[in-house]
Motif scaffolding. Structure first.
Motif, PDB file in Angstrom:
ATOM      1  N   GLU A   1      -4.288   7.215   2.125  1.00  0.00           N
ATOM      2  CA  GLU A   1      -4.322   8.625   2.499  1.00  0.00           C
ATOM      3  C   GLU A   1      -4.708   8.761   3.968  1.00  0.00           C
ATOM      4  N   ASN A   2      -4.174   9.800   4.612  1.00  0.00           N
ATOM      5  CA  ASN A   2      -4.435  10.048   6.033  1.00  0.00           C
ATOM      6  C   ASN A   2      -5.382  11.205   6.290  1.00  0.00           C
ATOM      7  N   TYR A   3      -5.502  12.098   5.318  1.00  0.00           N
ATOM      8  CA  TYR A   3      -6.275  13.320   5.521  1.00  0.00           C
ATOM      9  C   TYR A   3      -7.422  13.363   4.517  1.00  0.00           C
ATOM     10  N   LEU A   4      -8.646  13.446   5.037  1.00  0.00           N
ATOM     11  CA  LEU A   4      -9.811  13.287   4.185  1.00  0.00           C
ATOM     12  C   LEU A   4      -9.938  14.376   3.125  1.00  0.00           C
ATOM     13  N   GLN A   5      -9.780  15.627   3.521  1.00  0.00           N
ATOM     14  CA  GLN A   5      -9.963  16.698   2.543  1.00  0.00           C
ATOM     15  C   GLN A   5      -8.939  16.601   1.422  1.00  0.00           C
TER      16      GLN A   5
ATOM     17  N   LEU B   1       0.866  -1.168   0.000  1.00  0.00           N
ATOM     18  CA  LEU B   1       0.000   0.000   0.000  1.00  0.00           C
ATOM     19  C   LEU B   1       0.910   1.227   0.000  1.00  0.00           C
ATOM     20  N   ALA B   2       0.855   2.002  -1.052  1.00  0.00           N
ATOM     21  CA  ALA B   2       1.690   3.200  -1.172  1.00  0.00           C
ATOM     22  C   ALA B   2       0.978   4.366  -0.487  1.00  0.00           C
ATOM     23  N   VAL B   3       1.530   4.809   0.624  1.00  0.00           N
ATOM     24  CA  VAL B   3       0.894   5.885   1.397  1.00  0.00           C
ATOM     25  C   VAL B   3       1.311   7.220   0.784  1.00  0.00           C
ATOM     26  N   SER B   4       0.328   7.897   0.212  1.00  0.00           N
ATOM     27  CA  SER B   4       0.609   9.063  -0.622  1.00  0.00           C
ATOM     28  C   SER B   4       0.225  10.381   0.034  1.00  0.00           C
ATOM     29  N   LYS B   5       0.068  10.402   1.341  1.00  0.00           N
ATOM     30  CA  LYS B   5      -0.312  11.651   2.009  1.00  0.00           C
ATOM     31  C   LYS B   5       0.733  12.739   1.741  1.00  0.00           C
ATOM     32  N   ARG B   6       0.228  13.939   1.450  1.00  0.00           N
ATOM     33  CA  ARG B   6       1.036  15.132   1.165  1.00  0.00           C
ATOM     34  C   ARG B   6       1.896  14.993  -0.097  1.00  0.00           C
ATOM     35  N   GLN B   7       1.703  13.919  -0.840  1.00  0.00           N
ATOM     36  CA  GLN B   7       2.426  13.785  -2.103  1.00  0.00           C
ATOM     37  C   GLN B   7       1.568  14.359  -3.229  1.00  0.00           C
ATOM     38  N   PRO B   8       2.195  14.951  -4.239  1.00  0.00           N
ATOM     39  CA  PRO B   8       1.424  15.541  -5.336  1.00  0.00           C
ATOM     40  C   PRO B   8       0.748  14.479  -6.201  1.00  0.00           C
ATOM     41  N   VAL B   9      -0.291  14.924  -6.884  1.00  0.00           N
ATOM     42  CA  VAL B   9      -1.026  14.024  -7.776  1.00  0.00           C
ATOM     43  C   VAL B   9      -0.107  13.434  -8.835  1.00  0.00           C
ATOM     44  N   ASP B  10       0.846  14.225  -9.327  1.00  0.00           N
ATOM     45  CA  ASP B  10       1.754  13.715 -10.360  1.00  0.00           C
ATOM     46  C   ASP B  10       2.567  12.521  -9.851  1.00  0.00           C
TER      47      ASP B  10
ATOM     48  N   GLY C   1       5.343   4.844   2.673  1.00  0.00           N
ATOM     49  CA  GLY C   1       5.157   6.150   2.060  1.00  0.00           C
ATOM     50  C   GLY C   1       6.427   6.716   1.472  1.00  0.00           C
ATOM     51  N   THR C   2       7.305   7.245   2.325  1.00  0.00           N
ATOM     52  CA  THR C   2       8.520   7.879   1.818  1.00  0.00           C
ATOM     53  C   THR C   2       9.447   6.884   1.131  1.00  0.00           C
ATOM     54  N   ALA C   3       9.357   5.611   1.492  1.00  0.00           N
ATOM     55  CA  ALA C   3      10.179   4.602   0.819  1.00  0.00           C
ATOM     56  C   ALA C   3       9.809   4.478  -0.654  1.00  0.00           C
TER      57      ALA C   3
END
Length: 235
Positions: A60-64, A36-45, A223-225
């Protein structure tokens, strides 16, 4: 997107090799542990790059933030996982916009998710978060309360209970890492003995991936990995 492609490809390949090596070392079937690639705060690109490299499950960690990303990525086929703490006043967005929720730790939350899951969608896949380390700062149900909650969640019509999740205390000792994950595996085995059909152990991050695989993880959260350092929060 070009600037992101090469570093993400390199990291993702390294993570996949690490997973396959751990599976081989600990007698797991090849491909039995999903990423599972945790993409919180990562850009859509960055997500689009990972998608182009065959990664389809994102956490994702943040709903909005996740709602905005889903809108921008509506043209893509993505399996969305919510892995953060979930407040009762924000369950609707999770119920309507995600395929999985990993951190159910109260029956109130589970009931709201079930009631708010749109009927035209498949049941929301979920895991119960267990606080195996007993840390006051961590969410999660206590191990001795897992059985009661699991049976109650499994009975809710809008949900499908898939298994358990944990975020144990960070420790350096491999033996201690394994011990924490073993607790979760044993709890899940007990629930299966009690008649529940469960197939998911969501456990393990970049610092303890091998210990989690050794103890039966079926899904690791990195995530960062995968993406590299997270951009700073915008003010």
């Amino acid at each position: 997107m070009t600037d992101l492609s090469e570093p993400i490809a390199t990291r993702l390949d390294a993570v996949r090799q690490r997973l396959r090596a751990a599976e081989a070392q600990y007698g797991r079937q090849p491909g039995s542990v999903a990423l599972l690639a945790v993409s919180k705060r990562q850009p859509v690109d960055a997500i689009r790059v990972a998608l182009s490299l065959g990664q389809q499950a994102f956490g994702e960690n943040y709903l909005q933030e996740a709602v905005e990303k889903r809108a921008q990525l509506a043209d893509e086929t993505i399996e969305w996982h919510f892995v953060g703490a979930l407040q009762s006043n924000k369950t609707r967005a999770a119920a309507e916009g995600f395929d999985w929720v990993h951190a159910v730790d109260r029956l109130k939350i589970a009931r709201r998710l079930s009631e708010q899951r749109p009927q035209h969608l498949a049941p929301l896949q979920c895991c119960i978060q267990v606080n195996v380390s007993g840390e006051a700062s961590k969410a999660g149900v206590k191990p001795n309360a897992v059985s009661e909650l699991a049976h109650a969640v499994a009975a809710l019509p809008g949900l499908r209970l898939r298994g358990l999740m944990t975020l144990p205390e960070a420790v350096e000792s491999f033996a201690e890492q394994r011990s924490a994950f073993r607790q979760l595996r044993v709890l899940q085995e007990q629930l299966i003995d009690e008649g529940l059909t469960l197939d998911t152990l969501s456990m393990g991050m970049s610092n303890d991936l091998e210990a989690a695989v050794a103890e039966g993880a079926t899904l690791v959260r990195l995530g960062t990995a995968v993406f590299g350092p997270r951009p700073e929060k915008s003010s």
